[in-house]
Design a protein around this motif. Structure first.
Motif, PDB file in Angstrom:
ATOM      1  N   GLY A  79       3.576   3.621 -10.218  1.00  0.00           N
ATOM      2  CA  GLY A  79       4.760   4.001  -9.474  1.00  0.00           C
ATOM      3  C   GLY A  79       5.115   3.009  -8.386  1.00  0.00           C
ATOM      4  O   GLY A  79       4.500   1.948  -8.229  1.00  0.00           O
ATOM      5  N   LYS A  80       6.141   3.367  -7.605  1.00  0.00           N
ATOM      6  CA  LYS A  80       6.632   2.501  -6.549  1.00  0.00           C
ATOM      7  C   LYS A  80       5.537   2.215  -5.523  1.00  0.00           C
ATOM      8  O   LYS A  80       4.917   3.121  -4.985  1.00  0.00           O
ATOM      9  CB  LYS A  80       7.836   3.153  -5.857  1.00  0.00           C
ATOM     10  CG  LYS A  80       8.452   2.303  -4.780  1.00  0.00           C
ATOM     11  CD  LYS A  80       9.629   3.019  -4.130  1.00  0.00           C
ATOM     12  CE  LYS A  80      10.228   2.165  -3.014  1.00  0.00           C
ATOM     13  NZ  LYS A  80      11.370   2.854  -2.354  1.00  0.00           N
ATOM     14  N   ASN A  81       5.284   0.949  -5.283  1.00  0.00           N
ATOM     15  CA  ASN A  81       4.300   0.494  -4.294  1.00  0.00           C
ATOM     16  C   ASN A  81       2.888   1.007  -4.574  1.00  0.00           C
ATOM     17  O   ASN A  81       2.040   1.034  -3.685  1.00  0.00           O
ATOM     18  CB  ASN A  81       4.725   0.899  -2.884  1.00  0.00           C
ATOM     19  CG  ASN A  81       6.021   0.265  -2.456  1.00  0.00           C
ATOM     20  OD1 ASN A  81       6.294  -0.885  -2.776  1.00  0.00           O
ATOM     21  ND2 ASN A  81       6.849   1.010  -1.728  1.00  0.00           N
ATOM     22  N   GLU A 222       2.371   2.679   2.971  1.00  0.00           N
ATOM     23  CA  GLU A 222       3.324   3.065   1.938  1.00  0.00           C
ATOM     24  C   GLU A 222       3.046   4.489   1.451  1.00  0.00           C
ATOM     25  O   GLU A 222       3.973   5.285   1.233  1.00  0.00           O
ATOM     26  CB  GLU A 222       3.268   2.082   0.750  1.00  0.00           C
ATOM     27  CG  GLU A 222       3.664   0.662   1.089  1.00  0.00           C
ATOM     28  CD  GLU A 222       5.131   0.514   1.460  1.00  0.00           C
ATOM     29  OE1 GLU A 222       5.918   1.439   1.181  1.00  0.00           O
ATOM     30  OE2 GLU A 222       5.498  -0.538   2.023  1.00  0.00           O
ATOM     31  N   LYS A 226       5.348   7.927   1.720  1.00  0.00           N
ATOM     32  CA  LYS A 226       5.638   8.828   0.599  1.00  0.00           C
ATOM     33  C   LYS A 226       5.429  10.275   1.027  1.00  0.00           C
ATOM     34  O   LYS A 226       6.228  11.159   0.680  1.00  0.00           O
ATOM     35  CB  LYS A 226       4.739   8.488  -0.588  1.00  0.00           C
ATOM     36  CG  LYS A 226       4.970   9.389  -1.794  1.00  0.00           C
ATOM     37  CD  LYS A 226       4.232   8.904  -3.027  1.00  0.00           C
ATOM     38  CE  LYS A 226       4.561   9.768  -4.224  1.00  0.00           C
ATOM     39  NZ  LYS A 226       4.020   9.226  -5.478  1.00  0.00           N
TER      40      LYS A 226
END
Length: 270
Positions: A79-81, A222, A226
């Protein structure tokens, strides 16, 4: 003594006195120059010290600087980052979302009481677990332990998912979990001490290097972002299919094995 000899003696005395005055004047001049030079050096040293202090004071702290560091994603993420951390058997149809802050005393209580049951359901393939780490206690209580522990969890995840789960359990254990106001997790040596109780992390040089170097600091930030964007306001929070699992009071997370089993059974059947 003749008048001539007397005059010569006086002249010689005056000459010696003149020479002595000249020597003293030279010594005084050298002394003054030394004092001035020392003063200049002292002023420059003070100015340099102040300048260094100002520069140091203006340097960003570790976690402020981490925002601009290169993102290193742990293994076993997606997934993202790299902030999607899902653990479990691929055959499991449902996913239990678990929101936790490493410094959270209620999270520690949950893990100590219900953790074994949660892990059994994971191993049996009843569900996968998606972990979302928070760091909000650092803001409320002050300190850096939540962020530092989350970074260390990233280092453990890079070793293996089992190392991650076992390390998380150790951090929440009665022996090693500190009071909420005690920022022990900010100390790398303490995190490594706890890690040495986990077989996969004991004396693991690669893991220890990552903790000390802050390899996963940016990743921890990060992951924290989230959590902040999730809409969840407290920990521990458990969700499945978008619905929050609660105990008998229908408000907080299930904090007993019986309450968790009732909640998870209902969620799995839904």
């Amino acid at each position: 003594m003749s008048k001539r000899n007397s005059q010569a003696a006086k002249t010689a005395a005056r000459e010696r006195l003149r020479q002595e005055r000249e020597r003293q004047a030279k010594r005084d001049k050298v002394k003054r120059q030394a004092v001035v030079a020392f003063s200049i050096v002292a002023v420059l040293a003070i100015a340099g010290g102040i300048g260094y202090a100002v520069v140091q004071g203006n340097k960003p702290g570790q976690w402020e600087a981490a925002k601009d560091e290169k993102l290193v994603k742990p293994a076993n993420t997606s997934g993202k980052n790299g902030t999607t951390v899902v653990i479990g058997k691929s055959s499991a149809k449902k996913t239990l979302e678990l929101y936790e802050d490493s410094r959270c005393p209620i999270c520690a209580q949950f893990e100590q009481t219900v953790g074994t049951t949660v892990h059994k359901g994971l191993e049996d393939g009843d569900y996968k677990i998606q972990y979302i780490g928070a760091t909000f206690i650092d803001n409320g209580a002050g300190g850096e332990g939540s962020k530092n522990a989350l970074s260390a969890l990233g280092a453990a995840l890079n070793v293996s998912t089992d190392a991650f789960l076992d390390y998380k359990t150790a951090l929440y254990s009665t022996k090693y979990h500190p009071d909420e106001d005690d920022d022990k997790f900010a100390d790398d040596s303490y995190l490594i001490k706890v890690a040495n109780t986990v077989d996969a992390l004991k004396d693991n040089a690669k893991f220890q290097k990552a903790v000390k170097a802050g390899t996963y600091d940016r990743w921890a930030l990060e992951m924290s972002s989230k959590f902040d964007d999730s809409g969840v306001t407290g920990t521990p929070t458990l969700k499945m299919d978008g619905k929050t699992l609660t105990g008998t009071n229908s408000q907080s997370a299930p904090m007993t094995v019986a309450d968790f089993q009732t909640a998870i059974d209902a969620a799995l059947k839904a």
